[in-house]
Design a protein around this motif. Structure first.
Motif, mmCIF file in Angstrom:
data_model
loop_
_atom_site.group_PDB
_atom_site.id
_atom_site.type_symbol
_atom_site.label_atom_id
_atom_site.label_comp_id
_atom_site.label_asym_id
_atom_site.label_seq_id
_atom_site.Cartn_x
_atom_site.Cartn_y
_atom_site.Cartn_z
ATOM 1 N N ASP A 19 -6.122 -1.251 -6.225
ATOM 2 C CA ASP A 19 -6.058 -1.752 -4.850
ATOM 3 C C ASP A 19 -6.967 -0.968 -3.907
ATOM 4 O O ASP A 19 -7.407 -1.498 -2.879
ATOM 5 C CB ASP A 19 -4.607 -1.683 -4.335
ATOM 6 N N ARG B 282 7.743 -2.065 -7.115
ATOM 7 C CA ARG B 282 6.699 -1.368 -6.355
ATOM 8 C C ARG B 282 6.577 -1.970 -4.965
ATOM 9 O O ARG B 282 6.601 -3.188 -4.797
ATOM 10 C CB ARG B 282 5.361 -1.482 -7.085
ATOM 11 N N SER C 259 4.147 -2.702 -2.010
ATOM 12 C CA SER C 259 2.719 -2.797 -1.736
ATOM 13 C C SER C 259 2.468 -3.970 -0.807
ATOM 14 O O SER C 259 3.073 -5.036 -0.957
ATOM 15 C CB SER C 259 1.934 -3.004 -3.042
ATOM 16 N N VAL D 159 -2.345 10.061 -8.019
ATOM 17 C CA VAL D 159 -1.361 9.138 -7.444
ATOM 18 C C VAL D 159 -0.032 9.878 -7.348
ATOM 19 O O VAL D 159 0.509 10.337 -8.360
ATOM 20 C CB VAL D 159 -1.214 7.860 -8.295
ATOM 21 N N THR E 56 -2.138 0.652 -8.264
ATOM 22 C CA THR E 56 -2.336 1.416 -7.031
ATOM 23 C C THR E 56 -3.787 1.839 -6.890
ATOM 24 O O THR E 56 -4.372 1.762 -5.796
ATOM 25 C CB THR E 56 -1.415 2.651 -7.022
ATOM 26 N N ALA F 108 2.154 5.897 -4.189
ATOM 27 C CA ALA F 108 2.829 4.717 -4.719
ATOM 28 C C ALA F 108 4.322 4.828 -4.442
ATOM 29 O O ALA F 108 4.942 5.836 -4.763
ATOM 30 C CB ALA F 108 2.578 4.575 -6.221
#
Length: 273
Positions: free
Chosen positions: A71, A49, A51, A119, A68, A40
């Motif tokens: 997804d 963030r 993404s 993560v 995260t 992340a």
């Protein structure tokens, strides 16, 4: 009853699921899958963030970790009545262990599966914070009053409108809605804005609230990809008169009560509005 042979184990079965008996199907099919390690990217300044090739404002670090995982979470395409529970656990500021529990129905069977992942947090500067720290701007908003100086109260009220509009635009995803620099002196306020649209909306809102007017003056800044790039100066002027001022209007003497889109006051001789 007709039976068929499972091509994997050779047992007789009433029906095949994706070419396998039920037992072999469940042995070879996972209800949920997730990579063992996820990454992340988070802005170290504002917490946004990164993404899908863009920066977005998320709520907090736990929410970012959960999104995260969501997804990258793969649920079996035949699953129904899916319930997902995600529990992040902070190990260090840069590492989270995440437990995922999934309940679902798969070809008539209720299944429960637990998986874990980690993560890893990478902190860097987002596009907005990089531009702010570099002093980027594409417009200048000058807030003044006509034939007088802005009062401290007017400055506070104008900045309240500015911050409210910027917060609203950022919430909608406009990451250019920021102030990279501000100058506050006796005459008024100069704001160096990342977005000319934000400057325009602010001018409209302040004029609607307090009256006055504004103008736009584009200036050629550079050329990019064969196109002219302009920086716009927005000149906002609040009205000359303020509530409480005494003015002559024709042969009448009036105390100004309110100055917005229209001026209202009281005739000091007759007492009429």
């Amino acid at each position: 009853m007709n039976y068929t042979i499972c091509p994997k184990c050779g047992k007789d079965t009433e029906r095949l699921i994706d070419g396998l008996c039920q037992e072999c199907f469940f042995e070879s099919s996972d209800l949920v899958q997730v990579p063992l390690v996820l990454h992340a990217k988070i802005c170290s300044s504002c917490g946004a963030r990164f993404s899908r090739a863009r920066w977005t404002n998320d709520l907090n670090i736990d929410e970012i970790v959960i999104r995260t995982v969501e997804d990258e979470l793969l649920i079996h395409e035949k699953a129904d009545d899916i319930e997902i529970y995600i529990e992040p656990r902070e190990m260090t500021p840069h590492l989270y262990r995440v437990k995922v529990e999934v309940d679902a129905s798969l070809v008539g069977e209720h299944l429960h599966q637990e998986v874990e992942t980690e993560v890893r947090i990478k902190r860097l500067a987002c596009d907005m914070c990089s531009r702010v720290s570099g002093g980027y701007f594409d417009s200048i908003l000058q807030i003044r009053a006509t034939n007088r100086r802005l009062t401290d109260d007017e400055k506070k009220e104008c900045m309240s409108i500015v911050n409210s509009i910027l917060a609203r635009m950022q919430k909608k995803g406009d990451r250019m809605a920021f102030i990279s620099n501000s100058i506050d002196d006796r005459e008024g306020i100069d704001l160096y804005m990342g977005s000319s649209n934000a400057s325009r909306d602010i001018c409209k809102e302040i004029v609607s609230e307090f009256g006055g007017s504004f103008s736009e003056s584009p200036n050629l800044f550079t050329r990019k990809d064969g196109k002219d790039v302009y920086r716009i100066t927005f000149s906002l002027r609040l009205p000359e008169f303020m509530p409480g001022d005494i003015i002559e209007f024709g042969d009448r003497v009036i105390e100004v009560k309110k100055f917005g889109k229209n001026v209202t006051g009281t005739d000091l001789v007759t007492g009429s509005r």
